[in-house]
Design an enzyme around this catalytic site. Structure first.
Site, PDB file in Angstrom:
ATOM      1  N   THR A  12       1.138   9.987   6.464  1.00  0.00           N
ATOM      2  CA  THR A  12       2.169   9.831   5.439  1.00  0.00           C
ATOM      3  C   THR A  12       1.528   9.996   4.055  1.00  0.00           C
ATOM      4  OG1 THR A  12       1.984   7.412   5.166  1.00  0.00           O
ATOM      5  CG2 THR A  12       3.434   8.230   6.933  1.00  0.00           C
ATOM      6  N   GLY A  13       2.276  10.608   3.132  1.00  0.00           N
ATOM      7  CA  GLY A  13       1.731  10.858   1.806  1.00  0.00           C
ATOM      8  C   GLY A  13       0.544  11.796   1.858  1.00  0.00           C
ATOM      9  N   SER A  16      -1.495  14.811  -1.254  1.00  0.00           N
ATOM     10  CA  SER A  16      -2.454  14.646  -2.352  1.00  0.00           C
ATOM     11  C   SER A  16      -3.407  13.491  -2.047  1.00  0.00           C
ATOM     12  CB  SER A  16      -1.729  14.374  -3.681  1.00  0.00           C
ATOM     13  OG  SER A  16      -1.025  13.142  -3.627  1.00  0.00           O
ATOM     14  N   GLY A  17      -4.475  13.414  -2.828  1.00  0.00           N
ATOM     15  CA  GLY A  17      -5.386  12.281  -2.783  1.00  0.00           C
ATOM     16  C   GLY A  17      -5.996  12.008  -1.421  1.00  0.00           C
ATOM     17  N   ILE A  18      -6.057  10.736  -1.062  1.00  0.00           N
ATOM     18  CA  ILE A  18      -6.679  10.320   0.190  1.00  0.00           C
ATOM     19  C   ILE A  18      -5.922  10.874   1.396  1.00  0.00           C
ATOM     20  CG2 ILE A  18      -7.111   8.298   1.660  1.00  0.00           C
ATOM     21  CD1 ILE A  18      -7.816   6.776  -0.956  1.00  0.00           C
ATOM     22  N   GLY A  19      -4.603  10.918   1.319  1.00  0.00           N
ATOM     23  CA  GLY A  19      -3.820  11.466   2.427  1.00  0.00           C
ATOM     24  C   GLY A  19      -4.153  12.917   2.695  1.00  0.00           C
ATOM     25  N   SER A 136      -6.363  -1.652   0.254  1.00  0.00           N
ATOM     26  CA  SER A 136      -7.171  -1.568  -0.960  1.00  0.00           C
ATOM     27  C   SER A 136      -7.960  -2.861  -1.098  1.00  0.00           C
ATOM     28  CB  SER A 136      -6.266  -1.392  -2.187  1.00  0.00           C
ATOM     29  OG  SER A 136      -6.996  -1.568  -3.389  1.00  0.00           O
ATOM     30  N   TYR A 149       1.189  -5.061  -6.724  1.00  0.00           N
ATOM     31  CA  TYR A 149       0.366  -4.156  -5.924  1.00  0.00           C
ATOM     32  C   TYR A 149      -0.566  -4.948  -5.018  1.00  0.00           C
ATOM     33  CZ  TYR A 149      -2.902  -0.352  -4.837  1.00  0.00           C
ATOM     34  OH  TYR A 149      -3.690   0.569  -4.196  1.00  0.00           O
TER      35      TYR A 149
END
Length: 247
Positions: A12-13, A16-19, A136, A149
């Protein structure tokens, strides 16, 4: 030999980025990969670059989650790997200044969306599957202006460990990956200019014991490892990737 050949994975996601990095690594290891995201243009571009399939789906939407599950089941039958990665930081604000809108946005994606993505995919997971939840290091930190968050990730850690206990009978492993400071687009997306972003990274490098910022690729390699048979006796565990920041 590619260690994940014959495996089907959902990220999922994943645009971009870590996904994105995780999807790319899973493909490199031989898996058939499906990525999801909310922006069709970015999603289709990422899928073409990686060599993955894609579905447009908003993790905060129950309708989208249900549609995604049905589509994956129909087209692929079952999943061997589920990486619940999509998430947002939300707007930074003091508890005294909190808004319901910000709270709902953060919790609907990071907690409710992640929870029901896992919940709805349980029947589609193959016995012996691997689930990885992106958390995180902030889940165990209590910094001002980041309460929503931080709370969303702490809640995510709790459900991941409960899921590990519930799914153990089917040999389905559920683990948590908790990055520290990582070079992704997340700071830019908050509206910070590039100079400010680099200043933040320079400060972080000065306080991280390994004197470097993590990369999405660092996290991706851990995700791929947890999906491999080499990690077959690991479940309910949290892996911190922060260069020693929380020592």
């Amino acid at each position: 030999m590619k260690k994940l050949t014959g495996k089907t994975a959902l990220v999922t996601g994943g645009n971009s980025g870590i996904g994105y990095a995780a999807a790319q690594e899973l493909v490199a290891q031989g898996a058939t990969v499906i990525i999801t995201g909310r922006r069709v243009a970015a999603l289709s571009k990422a899928a073409a670059e990686i060599g993955a399939a894609y579905f447009v789906a908003d993790q905060s939407s129950m309708d989208d989650i249900n549609t995604l599950v049905a589509a994956v089941k129909k087209q692929y039958g079952q999943l061997d790997i589920l990486f619940v990665n999509a998430g947002i930081t939300g707007n930074q604000m003091l508890i005294a200044d909190a808004t319901e809108e910000n709270f709902d946005q953060v919790m609907n994606i990071n907690f409710k969306g992640a929870y029901f993505t896992l919940s709805k995919f349980v029947p589609v997971l193959a016995d012996g599957a691997s689930v990885v939840m992106l958390s995180s290091i902030v889940a165990n930190m209590y910094k001002p202006m980041s309460s929503m968050y931080q709370a969303s990730k702490a809640a995510l850690n709790s459900i991941a460990k409960t899921a590990a206990a519930e799914l153990a009978a089917r040999k389905i492993r559920v683990n948590i990956v908790s990055p520290g400071p990582t070079r992704t687009e997340v700071l830019t997306k908050t509206g910070a200019d590039q100079q400010a972003v680099e200043a933040i990274y320079e400060h972080l490098e000065s306080i991280i014991p390994l004197r470097q910022i993590g990369t999405a690729g660092d996290v991706a390699k851990m995700v791929a490892y947890l999906c491999d048979d080499a990690a077959g006796f690991i479940t309910g565990a949290e892996f911190v990737i922060d260069g020693g920041l929380t020592i």
